[in-house]
Design a protein around this motif. Sequence first.
Motif, PDB file in Angstrom:
ATOM      1  N   MET A   1       0.640   4.136  -4.661  1.00 35.32           N
ATOM      2  CA  MET A   1       1.062   3.001  -4.208  1.00 35.32           C
ATOM      3  C   MET A   1      -0.266   2.090  -4.231  1.00 35.32           C
ATOM      4  SD  MET A   1       2.892   1.289  -0.886  1.00 35.32           S
ATOM      5  CE  MET A   1       3.589   2.917  -0.789  1.00 35.32           C
ATOM      6  N   ARG A   2      -0.013   0.815  -4.949  1.00 30.37           N
ATOM      7  CA  ARG A   2      -1.303  -0.261  -4.790  1.00 30.37           C
ATOM      8  C   ARG A   2      -0.944  -1.260  -3.753  1.00 30.37           C
ATOM      9  NH1 ARG A   2      -3.642  -1.037 -11.007  1.00 30.37           N
ATOM     10  NH2 ARG A   2      -4.482   1.248 -11.298  1.00 30.37           N
ATOM     11  N   GLN A 150      -6.925  -3.173   7.835  1.00 27.14           N
ATOM     12  CA  GLN A 150      -7.457  -3.781   6.482  1.00 27.14           C
ATOM     13  C   GLN A 150      -8.708  -2.839   6.102  1.00 27.14           C
ATOM     14  OE1 GLN A 150      -7.300  -7.913   6.988  1.00 27.14           O
ATOM     15  NE2 GLN A 150      -5.802  -8.161   5.489  1.00 27.14           N
ATOM     16  N   LEU A 151      -9.761  -2.769   7.225  1.00 27.79           N
ATOM     17  CA  LEU A 151     -11.110  -2.303   6.953  1.00 27.79           C
ATOM     18  C   LEU A 151     -11.010  -0.832   6.660  1.00 27.79           C
ATOM     19  CD1 LEU A 151     -13.116  -4.322   9.406  1.00 27.79           C
ATOM     20  CD2 LEU A 151     -13.065  -4.595   7.030  1.00 27.79           C
ATOM     21  N   ALA A 152     -10.147  -0.222   7.395  1.00 33.98           N
ATOM     22  CA  ALA A 152      -9.936   1.052   7.390  1.00 33.98           C
ATOM     23  C   ALA A 152      -9.400   1.644   5.921  1.00 33.98           C
ATOM     24  CB  ALA A 152      -9.078   1.779   8.457  1.00 33.98           C
ATOM     25  N   LEU A 153      -8.334   0.858   5.527  1.00 34.68           N
ATOM     26  CA  LEU A 153      -7.561   0.921   4.324  1.00 34.68           C
ATOM     27  C   LEU A 153      -8.770   0.792   3.074  1.00 34.68           C
ATOM     28  CD1 LEU A 153      -3.991  -0.704   4.152  1.00 34.68           C
ATOM     29  CD2 LEU A 153      -4.622   1.699   3.973  1.00 34.68           C
ATOM     30  N   LEU A 154      -9.572  -0.320   3.166  1.00 32.32           N
ATOM     31  CA  LEU A 154     -10.664  -0.662   2.242  1.00 32.32           C
ATOM     32  C   LEU A 154     -11.823   0.479   2.284  1.00 32.32           C
ATOM     33  CD1 LEU A 154     -11.638  -3.046   0.485  1.00 32.32           C
ATOM     34  CD2 LEU A 154     -12.899  -3.804   2.497  1.00 32.32           C
ATOM     35  N   ALA A 155     -12.019   1.190   3.236  1.00 31.05           N
ATOM     36  CA  ALA A 155     -13.067   2.062   3.289  1.00 31.05           C
ATOM     37  C   ALA A 155     -12.646   3.280   2.557  1.00 31.05           C
ATOM     38  CB  ALA A 155     -13.644   2.449   4.751  1.00 31.05           C
ATOM     39  N   LYS A 159      -9.782   1.150  -4.612  1.00 27.72           N
ATOM     40  CA  LYS A 159      -9.978   1.434  -6.253  1.00 27.72           C
ATOM     41  C   LYS A 159      -9.726   0.397  -7.075  1.00 27.72           C
ATOM     42  CE  LYS A 159      -8.250   4.943  -9.063  1.00 27.72           C
ATOM     43  NZ  LYS A 159      -7.380   6.232  -9.338  1.00 27.72           N
ATOM     44  N   GLY A 160     -10.524   0.208  -8.045  1.00 29.42           N
ATOM     45  CA  GLY A 160     -10.305  -0.888  -9.060  1.00 29.42           C
ATOM     46  C   GLY A 160     -11.183  -2.238  -8.488  1.00 29.42           C
ATOM     47  N   VAL A 177      -6.305  -1.389  -3.226  1.00 26.43           N
ATOM     48  CA  VAL A 177      -6.422  -0.242  -2.319  1.00 26.43           C
ATOM     49  C   VAL A 177      -5.335   0.661  -3.050  1.00 26.43           C
ATOM     50  CG1 VAL A 177      -7.702  -0.744  -0.451  1.00 26.43           C
ATOM     51  CG2 VAL A 177      -5.174  -0.781  -0.603  1.00 26.43           C
ATOM     52  N   GLU A 178      -5.603   2.073  -3.198  1.00 22.24           N
ATOM     53  CA  GLU A 178      -4.389   2.850  -3.823  1.00 22.24           C
ATOM     54  C   GLU A 178      -4.334   3.915  -2.787  1.00 22.24           C
ATOM     55  OE1 GLU A 178      -3.719   5.442  -7.818  1.00 22.24           O
ATOM     56  OE2 GLU A 178      -4.281   3.241  -7.998  1.00 22.24           O
ATOM     57  N   VAL A 179      -3.153   4.139  -2.271  1.00 25.06           N
ATOM     58  CA  VAL A 179      -2.751   4.894  -1.156  1.00 25.06           C
ATOM     59  C   VAL A 179      -1.677   6.007  -1.809  1.00 25.06           C
ATOM     60  CG1 VAL A 179      -3.188   3.483   0.657  1.00 25.06           C
ATOM     61  CG2 VAL A 179      -0.834   3.463  -0.068  1.00 25.06           C
TER      62      VAL A 179
END
Length: 380
Positions: A1-2, A150-155, A159-160, A177-179
């Motif tokens: 999921m993006r 947001q910072l945790a997701l980013l780190a 991707k992209g 980000v791609e989870v």
Amino acid sequence: MRLVVQVKLLPTPEQAAALEATLRAANQAADLVSRIAYQQRCFRNFDLRKHTYEQIKAAFGLAAQAAQHVIKKVADAYRTLHTNLAAGRLGKPGSARRVKAESKPISFRPRAAQPYDDRCLSWQHGHRTVSIWTTAGRLRGLAFTGSAQQLALLAKHRKGESDLIWRDGCWYLYATVEVADVPVAVPDGFLGVDLGIANIATTSDAVRYSGRGLKAVRHRNRELRRRLQAKATKSARRLLKRRRRKEARFAANVNHVIAKQIVTEAERTGRGIALEDLGGIRDRVRLRKPQRVTLHSWSFHQLGAFLAYKAARAGVAVIHVDPAYSSQECSRCHHVDSGNRPDQETFTCTSCGFAEHADVNAARNIALRGEAGWAVSHAA
């Protein structure tokens, strides 16, 4: 999921000047590429490179990657325009709106967003800084900030590409980000959601999210805009500019809160979410003039999008159903009659006598249709 993560940049005055000069150069180059594309009727990314790549590099001082991103931005803009034209979203052939869109090249605002890839932008998450290419050279140690989530997701999941954004005097980076996808659990029934104007959302559990507060805020904002526009002074225009996104932020926050509560309840009870398919509602619905402003400022699409992505992150099934006659059908005996709705709030079945709040009854019909639709689409 993006997903998209927004972080705020904290540039020094010298860094901010370099970022602004870069956006202006990139968008001047995009305007030139757009004019060439329009004149030569050449809209494919690869073909446009042959006509414009060397020219914009030399004329605007763009690096190789930045020049390619400019060309791709223009090609994507024309692809979107042609898609909208083909779908009829800009009116019928010959209509004023369509003629205006077709009669001139696409133009770009001087501070329109510019995409960056990993060759032009690198992240130092430990120091919360980025290194970014500009026309003035590479900016290193440019600080950024954001929420802890947001910072945790980013780190962990970035991707992209990322987009450099200027908005209301502030600088942002929108990063993709791609989870990992969460497996969708097999639902034990469905929570029906009826979207409306008097009540923003009503669930089949008889929970109503009133639109009265949102409607009042929008009414106040409309009146304030009207008075400021009539005044037409410099200070009035400045206030209008400062407030232009305030109502949108308020509505988005309300929709986020509602979507989160609905998804949390569906996840807690092991159910899926059934939503109305409201595509084209503005073309289908006929309302009196005072109601049209409410309909056209109603962010039902945004609420539906928030519900969909929050449900996907939670592994909650979502299904869209045909809303036809859901407000006139009895959720108990399924008798359909326009007389079942004596007024906006009341539902009284003329066949079996069942009475319920009209929006709750409609939400229960949507839930039943969701169960039927899921059974059909997932039959063994």
